[in-house]
Design a protein around this motif. Structure first.
Motif, PDB file in Angstrom:
ATOM      1  N   ILE A   1       0.828  -1.201   0.000  1.00 50.35           N
ATOM      2  CA  ILE A   1       0.000   0.000   0.000  1.00 50.35           C
ATOM      3  C   ILE A   1       0.866   1.257   0.000  1.00 50.35           C
ATOM      4  CG2 ILE A   1      -1.700   1.331   1.301  1.00 50.35           C
ATOM      5  CD1 ILE A   1      -2.864  -1.138   0.017  1.00 50.35           C
ATOM      6  N   ARG A   2       1.901   1.233   0.815  1.00 50.36           N
ATOM      7  CA  ARG A   2       2.780   2.404   0.916  1.00 50.36           C
ATOM      8  C   ARG A   2       3.513   2.654  -0.396  1.00 50.36           C
ATOM      9  NH1 ARG A   2       6.638   3.532   6.053  1.00 50.36           N
ATOM     10  NH2 ARG A   2       7.355   5.616   5.483  1.00 50.36           N
ATOM     11  N   GLY A   3       4.022   1.594  -0.986  1.00 46.50           N
ATOM     12  CA  GLY A   3       4.733   1.746  -2.248  1.00 46.50           C
ATOM     13  C   GLY A   3       3.835   2.279  -3.346  1.00 46.50           C
ATOM     14  N   ILE A   4       2.585   1.800  -3.386  1.00 45.55           N
ATOM     15  CA  ILE A   4       1.628   2.280  -4.384  1.00 45.55           C
ATOM     16  C   ILE A   4       1.345   3.762  -4.158  1.00 45.55           C
ATOM     17  CG2 ILE A   4      -0.753   2.092  -5.188  1.00 45.55           C
ATOM     18  CD1 ILE A   4      -0.586  -0.902  -4.603  1.00 45.55           C
ATOM     19  N   ALA A   5       1.169   4.131  -2.890  1.00 46.14           N
ATOM     20  CA  ALA A   5       0.904   5.536  -2.572  1.00 46.14           C
ATOM     21  C   ALA A   5       2.071   6.416  -3.007  1.00 46.14           C
ATOM     22  CB  ALA A   5       0.645   5.685  -1.079  1.00 46.14           C
TER      23      ALA A   5
ATOM     24  N   ALA B   1      14.111   6.876  -5.164  1.00 40.86           N
ATOM     25  CA  ALA B   1      13.879   6.790  -6.610  1.00 40.86           C
ATOM     26  C   ALA B   1      12.673   7.634  -7.001  1.00 40.86           C
ATOM     27  CB  ALA B   1      13.668   5.329  -7.018  1.00 40.86           C
ATOM     28  N   GLY B   2      11.643   7.587  -6.154  1.00 41.19           N
ATOM     29  CA  GLY B   2      10.441   8.355  -6.439  1.00 41.19           C
ATOM     30  C   GLY B   2      10.680   9.849  -6.416  1.00 41.19           C
ATOM     31  N   ILE B   3      11.382  10.331  -5.393  1.00 42.33           N
ATOM     32  CA  ILE B   3      11.593  11.777  -5.289  1.00 42.33           C
ATOM     33  C   ILE B   3      12.550  12.275  -6.368  1.00 42.33           C
ATOM     34  CG2 ILE B   3      13.555  11.754  -3.677  1.00 42.33           C
ATOM     35  CD1 ILE B   3      12.195  14.124  -2.256  1.00 42.33           C
ATOM     36  N   LEU B   4      13.521  11.457  -6.753  1.00 45.30           N
ATOM     37  CA  LEU B   4      14.421  11.849  -7.840  1.00 45.30           C
ATOM     38  C   LEU B   4      13.656  11.957  -9.160  1.00 45.30           C
ATOM     39  CD1 LEU B   4      17.643   9.777  -7.042  1.00 45.30           C
ATOM     40  CD2 LEU B   4      17.346  12.252  -6.879  1.00 45.30           C
TER      41      LEU B   4
ATOM     42  N   ALA C   1       6.269  18.185  -2.924  1.00 47.83           N
ATOM     43  CA  ALA C   1       6.035  18.204  -1.481  1.00 47.83           C
ATOM     44  C   ALA C   1       5.577  16.837  -0.981  1.00 47.83           C
ATOM     45  CB  ALA C   1       5.001  19.272  -1.132  1.00 47.83           C
ATOM     46  N   ILE C   2       4.697  16.192  -1.717  1.00 44.77           N
ATOM     47  CA  ILE C   2       4.215  14.875  -1.303  1.00 44.77           C
ATOM     48  C   ILE C   2       5.350  13.858  -1.348  1.00 44.77           C
ATOM     49  CG2 ILE C   2       2.741  12.948  -2.020  1.00 44.77           C
ATOM     50  CD1 ILE C   2       0.588  14.930  -2.681  1.00 44.77           C
ATOM     51  N   ALA C   3       6.179  13.915  -2.390  1.00 47.61           N
ATOM     52  CA  ALA C   3       7.318  12.999  -2.474  1.00 47.61           C
ATOM     53  C   ALA C   3       8.273  13.221  -1.294  1.00 47.61           C
ATOM     54  CB  ALA C   3       8.055  13.204  -3.800  1.00 47.61           C
ATOM     55  N   VAL C   4       8.475  14.472  -0.905  1.00 47.24           N
ATOM     56  CA  VAL C   4       9.348  14.783   0.232  1.00 47.24           C
ATOM     57  C   VAL C   4       8.754  14.251   1.525  1.00 47.24           C
ATOM     58  CG1 VAL C   4      10.278  16.651   1.646  1.00 47.24           C
ATOM     59  CG2 VAL C   4      10.418  16.800  -0.843  1.00 47.24           C
TER      60      VAL C   4
ATOM     61  N   LEU D   1      15.016   3.200   2.088  1.00 47.20           N
ATOM     62  CA  LEU D   1      14.765   4.440   1.357  1.00 47.20           C
ATOM     63  C   LEU D   1      14.781   4.283  -0.156  1.00 47.20           C
ATOM     64  CD1 LEU D   1      17.038   6.881   3.406  1.00 47.20           C
ATOM     65  CD2 LEU D   1      14.575   6.555   3.634  1.00 47.20           C
ATOM     66  N   THR D   2      15.131   3.087  -0.629  1.00 42.16           N
ATOM     67  CA  THR D   2      15.363   2.923  -2.072  1.00 42.16           C
ATOM     68  C   THR D   2      14.200   3.410  -2.913  1.00 42.16           C
ATOM     69  OG1 THR D   2      16.752   0.999  -1.606  1.00 42.16           O
ATOM     70  CG2 THR D   2      15.987   1.295  -3.868  1.00 42.16           C
ATOM     71  N   GLN D   3      12.991   2.913  -2.628  1.00 45.84           N
ATOM     72  CA  GLN D   3      11.838   3.273  -3.443  1.00 45.84           C
ATOM     73  C   GLN D   3      11.497   4.747  -3.304  1.00 45.84           C
ATOM     74  OE1 GLN D   3       8.515   0.625  -3.076  1.00 45.84           O
ATOM     75  NE2 GLN D   3       7.164   1.846  -4.333  1.00 45.84           N
TER      76      GLN D   3
END
Length: 238
Positions: free
Chosen positions: A49-53, A102-105, A81-84, A97-99
């Motif tokens: 769920i967290r990864g999907i979010a 990668a998401g914030i980058l 802001a949400i990615a942060v 922190l990997t996912q």
């Protein structure tokens, strides 16, 4: 009399063994899990769920804010802001922190592309690049007889890489990999025309629809297509 260097003495078996170790490491780090009923856990494969979010919400925030305001800076700020927030939450909880990184980058790069060009549709440009990269990598993996889905599914089924010695299993994993290539190609076929015609709202909606849901469906079909005839666990051989 000539002497071979250590590299010249390497055998194909050693090279295969090294690649197998690399593949095993990649499979171990993946979220692919086989449930007791023999099927893969699609929720876990998508990161839970967290990864999907973390995957969906930054893009959703951009789409909603831009649709309502047509203000590009606000839309980008909301997405970043949400990615942060997700990254900070993982730092506080000391979870991997990997996912999140990668998401914030990815979000940051997308925001930079959109802001520097002043075009909202360029928020989605990096996604096309990575999508095309995945397609190329998977096609190459099929060509060199190491199909990506075989590497992932093989370890989930306790086959390791022994499936490469069985023509029918190699063929099945090639087909499975082509299925995921088809999913990725479908994304490009549908979304690129929307990008080129600057239909940002429709493009954003299709990115969400053809993201996690379509990938999960493709993964499930690939799993079923590539299963052994009796779908039994293959006992590991040391």
């Amino acid at each position: 009399m000539t002497h071979n260097s250590p590299d010249e003495g390497a055998t194909p078996a050693k090279a295969t063994g090294s690649f197998a170790e690399l593949a095993q490491g990649m499979a171990t780090k993946s979220a692919l899990v086989r449930k007791d009923n023999g099927h893969i856990d699609l929720l876990a494969a998508a990161g839970g769920i967290r990864g999907i979010a973390e995957s969906v919400l930054p893009g959703l925030a951009f789409l909603v804010v831009f649709t309502l305001t047509r203000n590009l800076p606000w839309s980008l700020a909301g997405s970043v802001a949400i990615a942060v927030v997700f990254l900070v939450a993982r730092l506080i909880q000391r979870t991997p922190l990997t996912q999140s990184l990668a998401g914030i980058l990815g979000v940051a790069l997308s925001a930079v592309l959109a802001m520097t060009t002043g075009k909202a549709e360029n928020f989605y440009l990096w996604g096309f690049v990575t999508n095309a990269g995945y397609i190329l990598a998977m096609v190459v993996s099929i060509a060199v007889r190491w199909p990506v889905l075989g590497l992932l599914f093989g370890y989930a089924r306790n086959e390791g890489v022994r499936w490469r010695d069985q023509p029918e299993r190699l063929r099945a994993y090639r087909v499975a990999t082509w299925i995921i290539i088809g999913v990725l190609a479908a994304r490009l076929a549908v979304q690129l025309p929307l990008y080129l015609s600057e239909q940002v709202d429709a493009l954003g909606a299709m990115r969400l629809i053809m993201g996690v849901p379509l990938y999960a469906l493709g993964l499930w079909v690939a799993w079923l297509i590539s299963r052994p005839v009796r779908d039994e666990l293959i006992t590991k051989v040391d």
